[in-house]
Motif scaffolding. Sequence first.
Motif, mmCIF file in Angstrom:
data_model
loop_
_atom_site.group_PDB
_atom_site.id
_atom_site.type_symbol
_atom_site.label_atom_id
_atom_site.label_comp_id
_atom_site.label_asym_id
_atom_site.label_seq_id
_atom_site.Cartn_x
_atom_site.Cartn_y
_atom_site.Cartn_z
ATOM 1 N N ALA A 68 0.833 -1.203 0.000
ATOM 2 C CA ALA A 68 0.000 0.000 0.000
ATOM 3 C C ALA A 68 0.871 1.258 0.000
ATOM 4 O O ALA A 68 1.916 1.286 0.651
ATOM 5 C CB ALA A 68 -0.903 0.015 1.230
ATOM 6 N N ILE A 69 0.443 2.259 -0.748
ATOM 7 C CA ILE A 69 1.188 3.522 -0.777
ATOM 8 C C ILE A 69 1.218 4.153 0.605
ATOM 9 O O ILE A 69 2.151 4.845 0.977
ATOM 10 C CB ILE A 69 0.559 4.475 -1.817
ATOM 11 C CG1 ILE A 69 0.826 3.921 -3.214
ATOM 12 C CG2 ILE A 69 1.113 5.885 -1.711
ATOM 13 C CD1 ILE A 69 0.279 4.759 -4.333
ATOM 14 N N GLY A 83 -3.382 1.219 -8.814
ATOM 15 C CA GLY A 83 -4.323 1.821 -7.866
ATOM 16 C C GLY A 83 -3.540 2.468 -6.754
ATOM 17 O O GLY A 83 -2.634 3.239 -7.005
ATOM 18 N N ASN A 84 -3.876 2.110 -5.492
ATOM 19 C CA ASN A 84 -3.089 2.700 -4.405
ATOM 20 C C ASN A 84 -2.078 1.709 -3.841
ATOM 21 O O ASN A 84 -1.758 1.716 -2.675
ATOM 22 C CB ASN A 84 -4.002 3.258 -3.311
ATOM 23 C CG ASN A 84 -4.993 2.201 -2.856
ATOM 24 O OD1 ASN A 84 -4.964 1.065 -3.357
ATOM 25 N ND2 ASN A 84 -5.822 2.564 -1.908
ATOM 26 N N MET A 85 -1.641 0.818 -4.716
ATOM 27 C CA MET A 85 -0.586 -0.114 -4.325
ATOM 28 C C MET A 85 0.659 0.142 -5.176
ATOM 29 O O MET A 85 0.569 0.633 -6.297
ATOM 30 C CB MET A 85 -1.029 -1.568 -4.575
ATOM 31 C CG MET A 85 -2.317 -1.929 -3.898
ATOM 32 S SD MET A 85 -2.143 -2.030 -2.113
ATOM 33 C CE MET A 85 -1.770 -3.756 -1.957
#
Lengths: 344, 245
Positions: free
Chosen positions: A291-292, A319-321
């Motif tokens: 995850a970011i 995405g947010n990864m």
Amino acid sequence: MLGSFAVLRKQSLLGDAISHAALPGIAIAFLLTGAKDSNTLLLGALVSGLLGTFWIRGIIKKTHLKSDTALGLILSLFFGFGMLLLTFIQKQPNANQAGLDKYLFGQAATLLESDVWMMAIVTGICLFVLLLFWKEFKILLFDADYTKTLGFNTKIIDILITSFIVLAIVLGLQTVGVVLMSAMLLAPAAAARQWTNSLSIMVFLAALFGAFSGVFGTAISASQNNLSTGPVIVIVASVFVLFSFVFSPSRGLLFKQIRFIKNRRDLQLHKTLAFMYNIVESHENISHPHAIKILNNFQGYTKGTLQKLVSKNYVVLQGNMWSLTEDGFKTAANLYSQQTDNNE
Amino acid sequence: MKNKIAVKVDDLTVAYNYKPVLWDIDLEIPEGVLMAIVGPNGAGKSTLIKSILGILKPIAGSVTIYDKPYEKQRQLVAYVPQKGSVDWDFPTTALDVVKMGTYGSLGWIKRPGQKEKKAALEALEKVGMLPFKNRQISQLSGGQQQRIFLARALVQNAAIYFMDEPFQGVDATTEIAIINILKELRKAGKTVIVVHHDLQTVPEYFDWVTFLNVKKIATGPVKDIFNDDNLTKTYGINYKVSIQE
Ligand SMILES: Nc1ncnc2c1ncn2[C@@H]1O[C@H](COP(=O)(O)OP(=O)(O)OP(=O)(O)O)[C@@H](O)[C@H]1O
Ligand SMILES: [Mg+2]
């Protein structure tokens, strides 16, 4: 050219003192001989210049005055005396003094062909001696005590260097003048120091800058009738100095600043990458996404650095990864070993 | 007792102004010792070395190297100055500085050639500075500069070495590297004289010692004279050094 030695000796004021000390010599030579030809006058300048220089030496050695003080003392003493003589000469009814004040600010237009020849010959001799004693000059300037222990007579080398500086100054007097001579001596050398870390190249560049300023300055002053040559030459030389201080690739202000910013940016990037590497390392699969949000724990992290890493193909986003690429992983690993290498 | 006397100093008195900073020094240094000169700041250690080497002119006294006046024996002696004594911003490279060690044997005007370059490279190798040979000297760390100075003296291939605080500001690894080089010199029969500040390491590094504080307090083998009594006399306070055997 010889200015390089003065600069390296941190005796920048010396040039000033010598040229000022030369003034009474010119005046006295005129009074004694009544001659106006430049060779006689310059001989007078040479004698009084040398006298002043060795006085300064003596004062520094025998008393506990700082060298700046001794230089200042001699400078004002000789210059004051020289000005006094000049005024005296001007008041003399019969004297044709018109020629003398050119030595104050310089007037290249009054140079005769014989003067130029004289300069060329003396410069040639200087150059020859410089090449001959290059090794001795260099080591004396770097480490005088050590030179002595090697068995060299440091006094002789020292006198040689000093005499040449005096000679160079006296020769330049007619073109540049007493007041600005030291600037002419030092400016090319200071400019040259910015561009190189080698003594030989520095001396060569200084000579080149000096010669160019001389030619260019003279040309300008000749085209504008009433300009004194000295100030124009010095201004041209100063432009070199200014330019060198800002733009020289290794020592210049501009590149230093650019390099600093670039380094800082690179470091940000590397730190972020290293941080990611630490996380990734604990997983078996390198490309396992994370995850970011985790990155927010790392204080150096910004969206910008992440984008940069993506554009360098070290990281891919989904995405947010995020996950490290093969390339990124390798780079980060290298970064690590490099750091430990450097500690050695 | 060791064999020949390498350096002999007689009645040496040195003053910068009126007050002598060295007073009536008599000193005999036997060949083949690794000697420390110890004493507090301002004791005159640097002054002693500079006077022996003719950099300073003493008020009185004489120095002989192997029974001849120093002036005749210069080529037998190499000097490592205190690092702060030169301007490290001077435009030159590490290799060039080391080459300066060959200037003495070259004499006037002659330039260093291939042979001198090779000797300089070997010396750089010995002090572990070969990778830095083309480095600008201003861009070397303090310890690296110190090693360059050492290399420059090694190139001289002298019989007697004078070193002024060669361990100043070097890390533990470099210190060990340097002391190993010095011990090697001693093994080769050379005499090495070192101004040293770290009293703890004196017994470990050196076999000979001179205590100095304006006057000579004592000189001799470390195992005989390196004791609390002499330390107290030199440093003025009660000094206790635990001597490791
Ligand atoms: N150039 C100088 N002019 C005047 N006095 C000096 C000069 N150099 C040294 N001195 C004085 O001579 C004395 C001895 O100095 P010296 O440098 O020999 O001491 P040192 O034992 O090497 O000290 P340190 O451990 O600090 O290197 C000191 O009192 C110092 O102030
Ligand atoms: Mg000292």
